[in-house]
Design a protein around this motif. Structure first.
Motif, PDB file in Angstrom:
ATOM      1  N   ASP A   1       0.747  -1.155  -0.092  1.00 13.55           N
ATOM      2  CA  ASP A   1      -0.103  -0.123  -0.035  1.00 13.55           C
ATOM      3  C   ASP A   1       0.783   1.383  -0.042  1.00 13.55           C
ATOM      4  OD1 ASP A   1      -2.595  -1.174   2.039  1.00 13.55           O
ATOM      5  OD2 ASP A   1      -2.422  -1.484  -0.078  1.00 13.55           O
ATOM      6  N   SER A   2       2.009   1.373   0.625  1.00 13.97           N
ATOM      7  CA  SER A   2       2.914   2.310   0.831  1.00 13.97           C
ATOM      8  C   SER A   2       3.134   2.880  -0.552  1.00 13.97           C
ATOM      9  CB  SER A   2       3.947   2.122   1.720  1.00 13.97           C
ATOM     10  OG  SER A   2       4.703   0.971   1.338  1.00 13.97           O
ATOM     11  N   VAL A   3       3.350   1.963  -1.607  1.00 15.64           N
ATOM     12  CA  VAL A   3       4.005   2.352  -2.833  1.00 15.64           C
ATOM     13  C   VAL A   3       2.997   2.456  -4.177  1.00 15.64           C
ATOM     14  CG1 VAL A   3       6.272   1.259  -1.870  1.00 15.64           C
ATOM     15  CG2 VAL A   3       4.680   0.116  -3.679  1.00 15.64           C
ATOM     16  N   LYS A   4       1.796   1.997  -3.571  1.00 17.45           N
ATOM     17  CA  LYS A   4       0.835   1.763  -4.906  1.00 17.45           C
ATOM     18  C   LYS A   4       0.394   3.060  -5.327  1.00 17.45           C
ATOM     19  CE  LYS A   4      -2.159  -1.413  -3.953  1.00 17.45           C
ATOM     20  NZ  LYS A   4      -2.925  -2.226  -3.306  1.00 17.45           N
ATOM     21  N   GLY A   5       0.518   3.261  -6.561  1.00 19.44           N
ATOM     22  CA  GLY A   5       0.438   4.253  -7.412  1.00 19.44           C
ATOM     23  C   GLY A   5       1.609   5.120  -7.684  1.00 19.44           C
ATOM     24  N   ARG A   6       2.664   4.892  -6.971  1.00 15.36           N
ATOM     25  CA  ARG A   6       4.053   5.597  -7.239  1.00 15.36           C
ATOM     26  C   ARG A   6       5.147   4.458  -8.103  1.00 15.36           C
ATOM     27  NH1 ARG A   6       6.957   7.176  -2.933  1.00 15.36           N
ATOM     28  NH2 ARG A   6       5.922   5.418  -1.657  1.00 15.36           N
ATOM     29  N   PHE A   7       5.068   3.316  -7.502  1.00 10.63           N
ATOM     30  CA  PHE A   7       5.998   2.388  -7.947  1.00 10.63           C
ATOM     31  C   PHE A   7       5.591   1.319  -9.101  1.00 10.63           C
ATOM     32  CE2 PHE A   7       9.041   2.325  -4.054  1.00 10.63           C
ATOM     33  CZ  PHE A   7       9.156   3.498  -4.032  1.00 10.63           C
ATOM     34  N   THR A   8       6.182   0.956 -10.045  1.00 14.20           N
ATOM     35  CA  THR A   8       5.610  -0.098 -10.735  1.00 14.20           C
ATOM     36  C   THR A   8       6.788  -1.071 -11.256  1.00 14.20           C
ATOM     37  OG1 THR A   8       4.578   1.715 -12.179  1.00 14.20           O
ATOM     38  CG2 THR A   8       4.946  -0.384 -13.454  1.00 14.20           C
ATOM     39  N   ILE A   9       6.354  -2.233 -11.181  1.00 17.94           N
ATOM     40  CA  ILE A   9       7.285  -3.403 -11.353  1.00 17.94           C
ATOM     41  C   ILE A   9       7.090  -4.098 -12.623  1.00 17.94           C
ATOM     42  CG2 ILE A   9       5.563  -5.415 -10.316  1.00 17.94           C
ATOM     43  CD1 ILE A   9       8.234  -6.446  -9.114  1.00 17.94           C
ATOM     44  N   SER A  10       7.841  -4.302 -13.330  1.00 18.39           N
ATOM     45  CA  SER A  10       8.020  -5.101 -14.670  1.00 18.39           C
ATOM     46  C   SER A  10       9.006  -5.908 -15.005  1.00 18.39           C
ATOM     47  CB  SER A  10       7.942  -3.992 -15.605  1.00 18.39           C
ATOM     48  OG  SER A  10       9.156  -2.939 -15.842  1.00 18.39           O
ATOM     49  N   ARG A  11       8.883  -6.714 -15.910  1.00 17.31           N
ATOM     50  CA  ARG A  11       9.810  -7.658 -16.327  1.00 17.31           C
ATOM     51  C   ARG A  11       9.923  -7.860 -17.985  1.00 17.31           C
ATOM     52  NH1 ARG A  11       8.453 -12.951 -13.138  1.00 17.31           N
ATOM     53  NH2 ARG A  11      10.415 -13.881 -14.242  1.00 17.31           N
ATOM     54  N   ASP A  12      11.172  -8.117 -18.211  1.00 16.15           N
ATOM     55  CA  ASP A  12      11.305  -8.420 -19.703  1.00 16.15           C
ATOM     56  C   ASP A  12      12.153  -9.846 -19.637  1.00 16.15           C
ATOM     57  OD1 ASP A  12      12.435  -8.689 -22.126  1.00 16.15           O
ATOM     58  OD2 ASP A  12      13.171  -6.706 -22.536  1.00 16.15           O
ATOM     59  N   ASN A  13      11.426 -11.003 -19.887  1.00 16.66           N
ATOM     60  CA  ASN A  13      11.955 -12.396 -19.818  1.00 16.66           C
ATOM     61  C   ASN A  13      12.904 -12.332 -20.839  1.00 16.66           C
ATOM     62  OD1 ASN A  13      10.315 -12.991 -17.497  1.00 16.66           O
ATOM     63  ND2 ASN A  13       8.753 -13.746 -18.691  1.00 16.66           N
ATOM     64  N   ALA A  14      12.791 -11.885 -22.068  1.00 18.61           N
ATOM     65  CA  ALA A  14      13.877 -11.974 -22.917  1.00 18.61           C
ATOM     66  C   ALA A  14      15.184 -11.734 -22.569  1.00 18.61           C
ATOM     67  CB  ALA A  14      13.433 -11.248 -24.259  1.00 18.61           C
ATOM     68  N   LYS A  15      15.229 -10.541 -21.613  1.00 19.68           N
ATOM     69  CA  LYS A  15      16.423 -10.021 -21.045  1.00 19.68           C
ATOM     70  C   LYS A  15      16.696 -10.491 -19.794  1.00 19.68           C
ATOM     71  CE  LYS A  15      16.374  -5.679 -23.513  1.00 19.68           C
ATOM     72  NZ  LYS A  15      16.245  -4.117 -23.505  1.00 19.68           N
ATOM     73  N   SER A  16      15.922 -11.487 -19.196  1.00 19.66           N
ATOM     74  CA  SER A  16      16.154 -11.934 -17.933  1.00 19.66           C
ATOM     75  C   SER A  16      16.209 -10.822 -16.608  1.00 19.66           C
ATOM     76  CB  SER A  16      17.352 -12.709 -17.769  1.00 19.66           C
ATOM     77  OG  SER A  16      17.030 -13.987 -18.612  1.00 19.66           O
ATOM     78  N   THR A  17      15.347  -9.948 -16.884  1.00 14.87           N
ATOM     79  CA  THR A  17      15.477  -8.928 -15.950  1.00 14.87           C
ATOM     80  C   THR A  17      14.172  -8.231 -15.572  1.00 14.87           C
ATOM     81  OG1 THR A  17      17.473  -7.859 -17.307  1.00 14.87           O
ATOM     82  CG2 THR A  17      16.533  -6.231 -16.019  1.00 14.87           C
ATOM     83  N   VAL A  18      13.974  -7.929 -14.158  1.00 15.59           N
ATOM     84  CA  VAL A  18      12.803  -7.121 -13.720  1.00 15.59           C
ATOM     85  C   VAL A  18      13.255  -5.792 -13.292  1.00 15.59           C
ATOM     86  CG1 VAL A  18      13.575  -8.077 -11.207  1.00 15.59           C
ATOM     87  CG2 VAL A  18      11.002  -7.533 -12.012  1.00 15.59           C
ATOM     88  N   TYR A  19      12.480  -4.884 -13.165  1.00 16.72           N
ATOM     89  CA  TYR A  19      12.543  -3.523 -13.039  1.00 16.72           C
ATOM     90  C   TYR A  19      11.675  -3.191 -11.934  1.00 16.72           C
ATOM     91  CZ  TYR A  19      14.318  -3.912 -17.785  1.00 16.72           C
ATOM     92  OH  TYR A  19      15.131  -4.239 -18.803  1.00 16.72           O
ATOM     93  N   LEU A  20      11.957  -1.976 -11.155  1.00 16.81           N
ATOM     94  CA  LEU A  20      11.091  -1.315 -10.264  1.00 16.81           C
ATOM     95  C   LEU A  20      11.456   0.379 -10.772  1.00 16.81           C
ATOM     96  CD1 LEU A  20       9.161  -1.703  -8.099  1.00 16.81           C
ATOM     97  CD2 LEU A  20      11.267  -1.185  -6.461  1.00 16.81           C
TER      98      LEU A  20
END
Length: 125
Positions: free
Chosen positions: A62-81
């Motif tokens: 709840d403390s980060v909802k609306g401000r942070f976004t998690i995503s991933r690129d499986n082709a690059k084996s990378t996750v982002y924040l």
């Protein structure tokens, strides 16, 4: 287990943005639920965000909802924040985590079996 290496931390002013990256080793990254946690000295590690294997489902504290976004690129084996509208209270060491086949992921550290070394995020007021 996979090896995870975070990058992208640093010092930023309140209201600013940072993007953390977590690069994973191995060719089976797409089979891992991944998440981000954060921890202050002497405190327990706390959940920030998690993303499903395909990237189609996400969960946020709840403390980060609306401000942070998690995503991933499986082709690059990378996750982002992606962290926007940062506040001084977001100052922590941020850790990337991955849940192997016998782990479920979720909001608790026990749900993950692979961890990165952490990256410091400092938000000045």
């Amino acid at each position: 287990q996979v090896q995870l290496v975070e990058s992208g931390g640093g010092l930023v002013q309140a209201g600013g943005s940072l993007r953390l990256s977590c690069a994973a080793s191995g060719r089976t990254f797409s089979s891992y639920v991944t998440g981000w946690f954060r921890q202050a000295p002497g405190k327990e590690r706390e959940f920030v965000a998690a993303i499903s294997r395909s990237g189609g489902s996400t969960d946020y504290a709840d403390s980060v909802k609306g401000r942070f976004t998690i995503s991933r690129d499986n082709a690059k084996s990378t996750v982002y924040l992606q962290m926007n509208s940062l506040k001084p209270e977001d100052t922590y060491v941020y850790y990337c985590a991955a849940a192997g086949p016998r782990y479920y992921g979720g909001r608790t550290p026990n749900g993950y079996d692979s961890w990165g070394q952490g990256t410091q995020v400092t938000v000045s007021s």
